[in-house]
Design an enzyme around this catalytic site. Structure first.
Site, PDB file in Angstrom:
ATOM      1  N   LYS A   9       9.039   2.779 -12.931  1.00 39.69           N
ATOM      2  CA  LYS A   9       9.621   1.425 -13.025  1.00 39.69           C
ATOM      3  C   LYS A   9       8.759   0.580 -13.951  1.00 39.69           C
ATOM      4  CE  LYS A   9       6.308  -0.846 -10.475  1.00 39.69           C
ATOM      5  NZ  LYS A   9       5.301  -1.709 -11.039  1.00 39.69           N
ATOM      6  N   ASP A 134       6.314  -1.004  -2.828  1.00 42.19           N
ATOM      7  CA  ASP A 134       7.198  -0.663  -3.955  1.00 42.19           C
ATOM      8  C   ASP A 134       8.159   0.483  -3.640  1.00 42.19           C
ATOM      9  OD1 ASP A 134       6.245  -2.601  -5.599  1.00 42.19           O
ATOM     10  OD2 ASP A 134       5.012  -1.272  -6.843  1.00 42.19           O
TER      11      ASP A 134
HETATM   12  P1  ATP Z   1      -0.025   0.820  -7.352  1.00 40.92           P
HETATM   13  O1  ATP Z   1       0.193  -0.482  -8.054  1.00 40.92           O
HETATM   14  O2  ATP Z   1       0.678   0.901  -6.016  1.00 40.92           O
HETATM   15  O3  ATP Z   1      -1.449   1.267  -7.317  1.00 40.92           O
HETATM   16  P2  ATP Z   1       0.676   2.358  -9.673  1.00 40.92           P
HETATM   17  O4  ATP Z   1       2.053   2.487 -10.159  1.00 40.92           O
HETATM   18  O5  ATP Z   1      -0.224   1.492 -10.490  1.00 40.92           O
HETATM   19  O6  ATP Z   1       0.792   1.885  -8.196  1.00 40.92           O
HETATM   20  P3  ATP Z   1       0.392   5.146  -8.898  1.00 40.92           P
HETATM   21  O7  ATP Z   1       0.623   6.097 -10.023  1.00 40.92           O
HETATM   22  O8  ATP Z   1       1.444   5.040  -7.869  1.00 40.92           O
HETATM   23  O9  ATP Z   1       0.006   3.742  -9.527  1.00 40.92           O
HETATM   24  O10 ATP Z   1      -1.031   5.556  -8.233  1.00 40.92           O
HETATM   25  C1  ATP Z   1      -1.774   4.697  -7.442  1.00 40.92           C
HETATM   26  C2  ATP Z   1      -2.796   5.502  -6.622  1.00 40.92           C
HETATM   27  O11 ATP Z   1      -2.094   6.256  -5.632  1.00 40.92           O
HETATM   28  C3  ATP Z   1      -3.604   6.482  -7.428  1.00 40.92           C
HETATM   29  O12 ATP Z   1      -4.948   6.128  -7.307  1.00 40.92           O
HETATM   30  C4  ATP Z   1      -3.334   7.851  -6.821  1.00 40.92           C
HETATM   31  O13 ATP Z   1      -4.519   8.582  -6.597  1.00 40.92           O
HETATM   32  C5  ATP Z   1      -2.646   7.561  -5.488  1.00 40.92           C
HETATM   33  N1  ATP Z   1      -1.513   8.467  -5.200  1.00 40.92           N
HETATM   34  C6  ATP Z   1      -1.144   8.903  -3.990  1.00 40.92           C
HETATM   35  N2  ATP Z   1      -0.049   9.666  -4.060  1.00 40.92           N
HETATM   36  C7  ATP Z   1       0.312   9.716  -5.343  1.00 40.92           C
HETATM   37  C8  ATP Z   1       1.381  10.356  -6.041  1.00 40.92           C
HETATM   38  N3  ATP Z   1       2.287  11.105  -5.438  1.00 40.92           N
HETATM   39  N4  ATP Z   1       1.452  10.154  -7.366  1.00 40.92           N
HETATM   40  C9  ATP Z   1       0.550   9.366  -7.995  1.00 40.92           C
HETATM   41  N5  ATP Z   1      -0.491   8.766  -7.392  1.00 40.92           N
HETATM   42  C10 ATP Z   1      -0.615   8.929  -6.072  1.00 40.92           C
END
Ligand code: ATP
Length: 278
Positions: A9, A134
């Protein structure tokens, strides 16, 4: 075996209204699913829930959001069945693109399909809420205005066609750090987001992200990336979520392609050309 696609997203708009007692923040956001996907495979011939993901930044234990989703789903079903979840990451991790939340939502929806649609979409959305702010958005599966902690969603229909170039500069940005360092003012509390977004010009005017002030101050090079996108023909450029991914929006695919080609020669970044899933 089930093979599913788990989309990223972007936030076209993000305003943080206030910090809540529970530590979350109330926000107003415009979120859009985009055509950039992780690939997830589920196999059901196993006794336990397991997660495999070769990306070193993604945990393979019970802290993985896809694991949490499967665990919660089985508990709500009152069963202790296993599932092997294999995640092929394409969406950059911790990049403001919601990859982990999307993986959790995709697993909930795929398991529901496997278990004869035992739960309604509304029930899946409330399970999603238990996993993260989210996650409901990725069950909702449409551009939306998000309020509350990002979990109260209203569909946003009639967005004009547009294209993105996304740049992931490979910086580590912690969402917790960004929210902790955000300066909030009282005047934000009654903010209303424009919801009539019909033209590309409306879209350009919508672009805003409160969290940019924190992330861009820590990583000023992101300003150069934003500027580079606009110089390459983007109608506007913005950071998504807490960053560090920056995207530019384009009103034609040709302009987006030209910008992609020109930017790919300028830096050693992960670069993606994507469409919104309207
Ligand atoms: P947020 O703002 O919630 O942190 P984001 O979109 O910036 O989300 P994500 O790629 O969702 O980032 O990853 C956030 C954290 O979640 C990472 O540090 C990762 O280690 C952990 N994580 C747990 N499960 C997953 C997954 N299935 N895929 C990616 N990251 C994951």
């Amino acid at each position: 075996m089930l093979v599913i696609k788990s989309p990223a997203k972007i936030n076209l708009f993000l305003k943080v209204l206030r910090r809540r007692e529970d530590g979350y923040h109330d926000i107003v956001s415009v979120m859009c699913p985009i055509g950039l996907f992780d690939n997830i495979t589920l196999s059901f011939d196993v006794p336990k829930i397991t997660v495999q993901c070769p990306d070193p930044r993604v945990p393979e234990d019970s802290s993985n959001l896809a694991y949490k989703a499967a665990d919660l789903f089985m508990k709500k079903c009152g069963v202790s069945d296993g599932v092997r979840i294999t995640i092929d990451k394409v969406i950059p991790v911790a990049a403001g693109l919601g990859g982990g939340s999307s993986n959790a939502a995709s697993v909930l929806m795929a398991l529901n399909h496997q278990y004869n649609n035992l739960f309604t979409k509304e029930s899946l959305m409330s399970m999603a809420r238990e996993i993260g702010a989210d996650v409901p958005f990725f069950i909702f599966q449409s551009p939306a205005k998000a309020t509350g902690i990002g979990d109260r969603l209203t569909p946003l229909n009639g967005l004009p066609p547009f294209w993105f170039v996304l740049i992931y500069p490979g910086l580590e940005v912690s969402t917790v750090y960004v929210y902790e360092n955000l300066k909030l003012t009282k005047s934000e509390i009654n903010y209303k987001v424009p919801t009539l977004i019909r033209t590309f010009s409306d879209l350009k005017q919508l672009l805003h992200n409160d969290l940019e002030q924190v992330t861009l101050q820590k990583h000023p090079e992101l300003e150069d990336i934003k500027r580079g996108l606009v110089e390459s023909g983007a109608g506007g450029a913005l950071m998504s979520g807490s960053g560090p991914t920056i995207f530019g929006i384009f009103d034609t695919l040709d302009k987006a392609r030209a910008a992609y080609r020109s930017i790919s020669t300028k830096g050693n970044w992960d670069l993606f050309l994507a469409e919104p899933l309207l």
